[in-house]
Every structure is written in structure tokens, then in C-alpha cells.
Write a protein that holds these residues in place. Structure first.
Motif, PDB file in Angstrom:
ATOM      1  N   ASP A  53     -12.911  -9.708   3.019  1.00 26.16           N
ATOM      2  CA  ASP A  53     -13.823 -10.806   2.653  1.00 26.16           C
ATOM      3  C   ASP A  53     -13.452 -12.085   3.393  1.00 26.16           C
ATOM      4  OD1 ASP A  53     -15.855 -12.092   0.770  1.00 26.16           O
ATOM      5  OD2 ASP A  53     -14.041 -13.232   0.287  1.00 26.16           O
ATOM      6  N   HIS A  54     -12.160 -12.371   3.476  1.00 29.65           N
ATOM      7  CA  HIS A  54     -11.706 -13.587   4.167  1.00 29.65           C
ATOM      8  C   HIS A  54     -12.084 -13.553   5.653  1.00 29.65           C
ATOM      9  CE1 HIS A  54      -9.151 -16.935   5.355  1.00 29.65           C
ATOM     10  NE2 HIS A  54      -8.580 -16.156   6.261  1.00 29.65           N
ATOM     11  N   LEU A  55     -11.855 -12.434   6.307  1.00 28.94           N
ATOM     12  CA  LEU A  55     -12.132 -12.330   7.741  1.00 28.94           C
ATOM     13  C   LEU A  55     -13.627 -12.358   8.036  1.00 28.94           C
ATOM     14  CD1 LEU A  55      -9.417  -9.663   8.553  1.00 28.94           C
ATOM     15  CD2 LEU A  55      -9.450 -12.010   9.399  1.00 28.94           C
ATOM     16  N   ILE A  56     -14.412 -11.698   7.203  1.00 28.67           N
ATOM     17  CA  ILE A  56     -15.865 -11.720   7.400  1.00 28.67           C
ATOM     18  C   ILE A  56     -16.409 -13.109   7.117  1.00 28.67           C
ATOM     19  CG2 ILE A  56     -18.063 -10.799   6.550  1.00 28.67           C
ATOM     20  CD1 ILE A  56     -16.561  -8.129   6.066  1.00 28.67           C
ATOM     21  N   GLY A  57     -15.834 -13.779   6.117  1.00 27.95           N
ATOM     22  CA  GLY A  57     -16.224 -15.163   5.854  1.00 27.95           C
ATOM     23  C   GLY A  57     -15.964 -16.052   7.058  1.00 27.95           C
ATOM     24  N   GLY A  58     -14.863 -15.783   7.776  1.00 27.31           N
ATOM     25  CA  GLY A  58     -14.556 -16.558   8.973  1.00 27.31           C
ATOM     26  C   GLY A  58     -15.596 -16.347  10.066  1.00 27.31           C
ATOM     27  N   GLY A  80     -19.608  -2.467   7.971  1.00 31.16           N
ATOM     28  CA  GLY A  80     -19.910  -1.290   7.168  1.00 31.16           C
ATOM     29  C   GLY A  80     -18.680  -0.488   6.812  1.00 31.16           C
ATOM     30  N   TYR A  81     -17.719  -0.423   7.713  1.00 34.30           N
ATOM     31  CA  TYR A  81     -16.461   0.257   7.401  1.00 34.30           C
ATOM     32  C   TYR A  81     -15.809  -0.389   6.175  1.00 34.30           C
ATOM     33  CZ  TYR A  81     -15.613   3.362  11.444  1.00 34.30           C
ATOM     34  OH  TYR A  81     -15.646   4.385  12.351  1.00 34.30           O
ATOM     35  N   HIS A  82     -15.769  -1.719   6.172  1.00 36.14           N
ATOM     36  CA  HIS A  82     -15.165  -2.443   5.053  1.00 36.14           C
ATOM     37  C   HIS A  82     -15.903  -2.144   3.745  1.00 36.14           C
ATOM     38  CE1 HIS A  82     -13.454  -5.601   2.619  1.00 36.14           C
ATOM     39  NE2 HIS A  82     -14.616  -6.204   2.506  1.00 36.14           N
ATOM     40  N   LEU A  83     -17.237  -2.216   3.771  1.00 34.70           N
ATOM     41  CA  LEU A  83     -18.019  -1.955   2.563  1.00 34.70           C
ATOM     42  C   LEU A  83     -17.847  -0.515   2.086  1.00 34.70           C
ATOM     43  CD1 LEU A  83     -21.316  -3.869   3.433  1.00 34.70           C
ATOM     44  CD2 LEU A  83     -19.686  -4.440   1.624  1.00 34.70           C
ATOM     45  N   ALA A  84     -17.820   0.419   3.029  1.00 36.04           N
ATOM     46  CA  ALA A  84     -17.665   1.826   2.655  1.00 36.04           C
ATOM     47  C   ALA A  84     -16.300   2.085   2.029  1.00 36.04           C
ATOM     48  CB  ALA A  84     -17.867   2.717   3.883  1.00 36.04           C
ATOM     49  N   ALA A  85     -15.269   1.427   2.544  1.00 39.51           N
ATOM     50  CA  ALA A  85     -13.932   1.607   1.978  1.00 39.51           C
ATOM     51  C   ALA A  85     -13.854   1.020   0.570  1.00 39.51           C
ATOM     52  CB  ALA A  85     -12.889   0.957   2.891  1.00 39.51           C
ATOM     53  N   CYS A  86     -14.474  -0.152   0.359  1.00 39.65           N
ATOM     54  CA  CYS A  86     -14.490  -0.733  -0.984  1.00 39.65           C
ATOM     55  C   CYS A  86     -15.192   0.208  -1.966  1.00 39.65           C
ATOM     56  CB  CYS A  86     -15.181  -2.092  -0.958  1.00 39.65           C
ATOM     57  SG  CYS A  86     -14.263  -3.376  -0.079  1.00 39.65           S
ATOM     58  N   ARG A  87     -16.296   0.787  -1.527  1.00 41.82           N
ATOM     59  CA  ARG A  87     -17.011   1.736  -2.390  1.00 41.82           C
ATOM     60  C   ARG A  87     -16.187   2.987  -2.610  1.00 41.82           C
ATOM     61  NH1 ARG A  87     -18.148   4.968  -5.271  1.00 41.82           N
ATOM     62  NH2 ARG A  87     -20.153   6.010  -5.730  1.00 41.82           N
ATOM     63  N   ARG A  88     -15.538   3.469  -1.559  1.00 43.77           N
ATOM     64  CA  ARG A  88     -14.761   4.698  -1.681  1.00 43.77           C
ATOM     65  C   ARG A  88     -13.647   4.559  -2.719  1.00 43.77           C
ATOM     66  NH1 ARG A  88     -11.778   7.871  -2.853  1.00 43.77           N
ATOM     67  NH2 ARG A  88     -10.491   9.369  -1.747  1.00 43.77           N
ATOM     68  N   HIS A  89     -12.960   3.402  -2.700  1.00 44.36           N
ATOM     69  CA  HIS A  89     -11.839   3.196  -3.625  1.00 44.36           C
ATOM     70  C   HIS A  89     -12.284   2.611  -4.959  1.00 44.36           C
ATOM     71  CE1 HIS A  89      -9.170   4.282  -0.397  1.00 44.36           C
ATOM     72  NE2 HIS A  89      -9.602   3.282   0.355  1.00 44.36           N
ATOM     73  N   ALA A 101     -19.895 -12.014   1.230  1.00 42.56           N
ATOM     74  CA  ALA A 101     -19.841 -12.327   2.658  1.00 42.56           C
ATOM     75  C   ALA A 101     -20.204 -11.106   3.492  1.00 42.56           C
ATOM     76  CB  ALA A 101     -18.449 -12.830   3.027  1.00 42.56           C
ATOM     77  N   ALA A 102     -19.657  -9.955   3.131  1.00 43.79           N
ATOM     78  CA  ALA A 102     -19.948  -8.726   3.875  1.00 43.79           C
ATOM     79  C   ALA A 102     -21.422  -8.362   3.735  1.00 43.79           C
ATOM     80  CB  ALA A 102     -19.062  -7.596   3.373  1.00 43.79           C
TER      81      ALA A 102
END
Length: 403
Positions: A53-58, A80-89, A101-102
Motif C-alpha cells: 500500500d505504501h509503495l503504490i501510494g508513492g 495485480g500481483y499485490h492484490l492477488a496475494a492479499c486475497r490469497r492470504h 491505493a491499489a
């Protein structure tokens, strides 16, 4: 690449992979899809969400998105990789603020490109720039690399086959050049089968089911739910279906296949899908010329054409029987009841998805089923028409031995 984009790229290739790999090893040790209430794992899940979230916000604050379409599409894949990982876990399922932000960046990129605002298979194979010999992955697990590499190689082989078949539409099925192109298509489709065989023999069933498959789930972006990744989300396989004459755009089932996948393929593949019915199928051309004036060149090409159809059916039938069924359907039989509804990436229940894939296998291998005709009759008619010429030894069925 801007400073913020470079930082995000480095994180995706390093800390992101480390976080996911630690979580996957913990899950696999207990043969669980996800573990909750473990403080050491929960800290990693929180770090995954917060750092992304911090890096995407940047990136949003810098407001200097890439201009070239290719770079925009690559960035969409990383988000999308970030969002998919959040959903996966299942680490941010109830906290939309942590993903705002994502979501914002994904929706902005998806709208600009005209595609679904999530990562898709093309981001893993066709738009995945390698650095130091490694492409972007979720984990450092060998089985993920095996899965992505062999699926990706299969897609490139399908694209070579489709490109060769496309060239024939401009020169005609009785051209001596068409024989060369049909040979090239058959070789490419034989490679698809070979990559599928390598995958079936190399991939660990449990590793795939517990540590690779869960990243392909559907997830929300903003207010909408987008289905997950499907390795069939590319146009070349459909171009072959229609150009060879094995499927028809008049078939409601097949129309739905094309419509459903449209938002999940690359912008250039969307163009190909829109134009997919603009040429007369090769099967219809062969039948017309063979009925009117068969000749040795046409006969040789028709024999090669039948080989291409057989190779197309064999590759997909093998995929269905040696990959889909043993790597997804069989392990699902022991899944906890509460997890059954989330086993597929496409939304519908597993039995519905598998039934649709089985129907596709029948169409691609020209296998008739009650109430579901295929191109079998037309292919048999072509075989009859060319059988009066020497050299016709292509009488084997089009189906694969995988069954």
C-alpha cells in the motif's frame, strides 16, 4: 522508470516474494490453504499489505504513470500481483481502506487499457520482464516456476501455430506454401503437448493445489469482483479453433467462451478476438475445393491439415485429462466443505467449470456427444474426398490417447 515505480518493482521481486514464500511454507507444512491466528504469520500478512500500500501510494503521489501501453500493462500486472496475494492470504478481506491505493491505480490502468483491472495470465508469461534471469513470481517455490514456465512456453507455441494458420487464409489451402505453414503449425502444436507432458510429470500435485492455485482466485477491485486467472486467457487457441473450423461462432456455448474471456486478455489479443470470424475456416475451404476439383497438392495439404487438427485436439485433451483433472478435481475431493466454493478462479462451482472444459475438449478433438455435435462429420467427409488419391494414410481418429 520513475523512482516510485522502481521501488515498487524491486519490492515485488524481493520482499514480496520472501513474504509469500514464508507463508506458503507454513501452510504447506500443515497441508492447509491458509492459517489464521498465528502471530508470526499474521505479522507477515500485515507487512505484505502495508508495504504494498505504501509503495503504490508513492506511485499515485508521484503521478507519473508510464506512457507506453506495454509499460502500463506491466504495471497493472504488478499491482495485480499485490492484490492477488492479499486475497490469497485473506489478509485484507475486511479492510478496503488498506487496498484503496491499489484499487485506485488498478482501476485507472484497467480503464486506460480497456482490460480487467487485475493481473491475468499474460502478466505472468507475455508481459513479465526478467531481471538477472528471473521473472516476477509470487514465491521462490520451484513448483510455481515450473507451472509458469511450461504454461508460458505452451502459449508461445500456440501463438506460432495460430500465426502459421492465419497466413494460409491469404494464399489458399491448395497453395504449395500452405503445406509448409501447416507443417509449422503441427510442429508448434506438438510442442504444446510436450510442454504439457513436462508439466504433468514435473509439477507436484500438493504444491500446486496448496501453494500455486490459491493466487488465481477472484477478488474485488473497488466495488466489482473480477474472476481469477485462467491459463487459457489468450487468443491464439481460439483463433485455431475457429480458423481450422473445429468450432463455430454460431454456437452459443462458444460465443460465451469468447465473450467471458475478452476483458482478461491483452489489448492486442482483444483485437484478434474481435476479428476471429472474419476469415473462412480452412475446413470449409478444403471441402469446397475437394468437392470441385481435387488435385495432388490439395490432397497433400489436406492430409497435413488433418494432422494439425489432430495435434490441436491431442494437446488440449491431454491438458484436460492429465492436468485439470488430477491437479484440481482430484485434490478437491478432500478439501474442507467450507473451501469448496472458492476452488475455481472463474466463479462457477468446480463441476460446472470442468463440464465446460470437457465440452471444449470435445470440440477441439472433434468428438461428438449427444446433443453436442462437433466438426467430426465434416472432417470425415474431407477424409473421404481425398482418399482416392495416393498417400492417404491419415485415418486415425482425431482424439488423444490420454483418455
Amino acid at each position: 522508470m520513475t523512482t516510485a515505480l522502481a521501488r515498487f518493482d524491486r519490492w515485488i521481486r524481493n520482499e514480496f516474494v520472501e513474504h509469500n514464500t514464508k507463508l506458503e511454507e507454513a501452510y504447506f507444512a500443515e497441508r492447509r490453504e491458509v492459517l489464521d491466528g498465528r502471530p508470526e504469520l499474521d505479522r507477515i500478512k500485515r507487512a505484505l499489505v502495508a508495504e504494498g500500500d505504501h509503495l503504490i501510494g508513492g506511485i499515485l503521489a508521484e503521478d507519473a504513470l508510464p506512457v507506453p501501453e506495454r509499460e502500463k500493462y506491466q504495471l497493472l500486472g504488478m499491482v495485480g500481483y499485490h492484490l492477488a496475494a492479499c486475497r490469497r492470504h485473506e489478509s485484507a478481506a475486511a479492510d478496503a481502506a488498506a487496498l484503496s491505493a491499489a484499487w485506485s491505480l488498478a482501476l485507472r490502468l484497467g480503464s486506460s487499457l480497456g482490460v480487467a483491472p487485475r493481473f491475468v495470465f499474460a502478466h505472468q508469461a507475455m508481459y513479465n520482464p526478467a531481471v538477472g534471469g528471473r521473472f516476477q513470481t509470487f514465491t521462490s517455490l520451484e513448483d510455481e516456476a515450473v507451472f509458469l514456465t511450461n504454461n508460458g512456453l505452451g502459449v508461445f507455441a500456440y501463438q506460432r501455430a495460430a500465426a502459421a494458420v492465419h497466413r494460409i487464409t491469404a494464399i489458399g489451402v491448395s497453395s504449395p506454401f500452405s503445406g509448409h505453414l501447416l507443417e509449422a503449425a503441427r510442429v508448434a502444436l506438438d510442442e504444446v503437448l510436450r510442454f504439457n507432458q513436462v508439466l504433468a510429470n514435473s509439477l507436484d500435485v500438493d504444491r500446486f493445489f496448496f501453494n500455486v492455485r490459491p493466487y488465481f482466485k477472484s477478488h474485488r477491485v473497488g466495488n466489482a469482483e473480477y474472476r481469477g486467472v485462467n491459463a487459457g486467457d489468450f487468443s491464439a487457441i481460439n483463433e485455431l479453433d475457429v480458423l481450422l473450423g473445429l468450432t463455430s461462432l454460431r454456437d452459443p456455448f462458444y460465443q460465451n467462451v469468447l465473450t467471458e474471456k475478452y476483458a482478461y486478455v491483452t489489448p492486442e489479443d482483444q483485437t484478434r478476438l474481435r476479428a476471429i470470424g472474419s476469415e473462412e475456416p480452412l475446413l470449409a475451404q478444403f471441402l469446397r475445393e475437394a468437392e470441385a476439383a481435387p488435385n495432388p497438392q490439395l490432397t497433400r495439404n489436406a492430409q497435413l491439415f488433418l494432422d494439425v487438427c489432430r495435434a490441436h485436439g491431442a494437446a488440449y485433451t491431454y491438458h484436460h485429462h492429465k492436468l485439470v483433472l488430477p491437479f484440481l478435481v482430484e485434490p478437491a475431493k478432500t478439501a474442507p466443505p467450507g473451501r469448496l466454493s472458492a476452488l475455481t478462479s472463474s466463479g462457477p462451482p468446480l463441476d460446472v467449470v470442468v463440464s465446460g472444459l470437457s465440452h471444449l475438449a470435445d470440440l477441439r478433438s472433434a468428438r461428438d456427444r449427444p446433443g453436442k455435435p462437433s466438426a467430426r462429420h465434416s472432417l470425415d467427409r474431407l477424409r473421404e474426398l481425398i482418399s482416392v488419391h495416393p498417400g492417404d494414410d491419415h485415418r486415425a481418429p482425431l482424439t488423444s490417447s490420454a483418455e
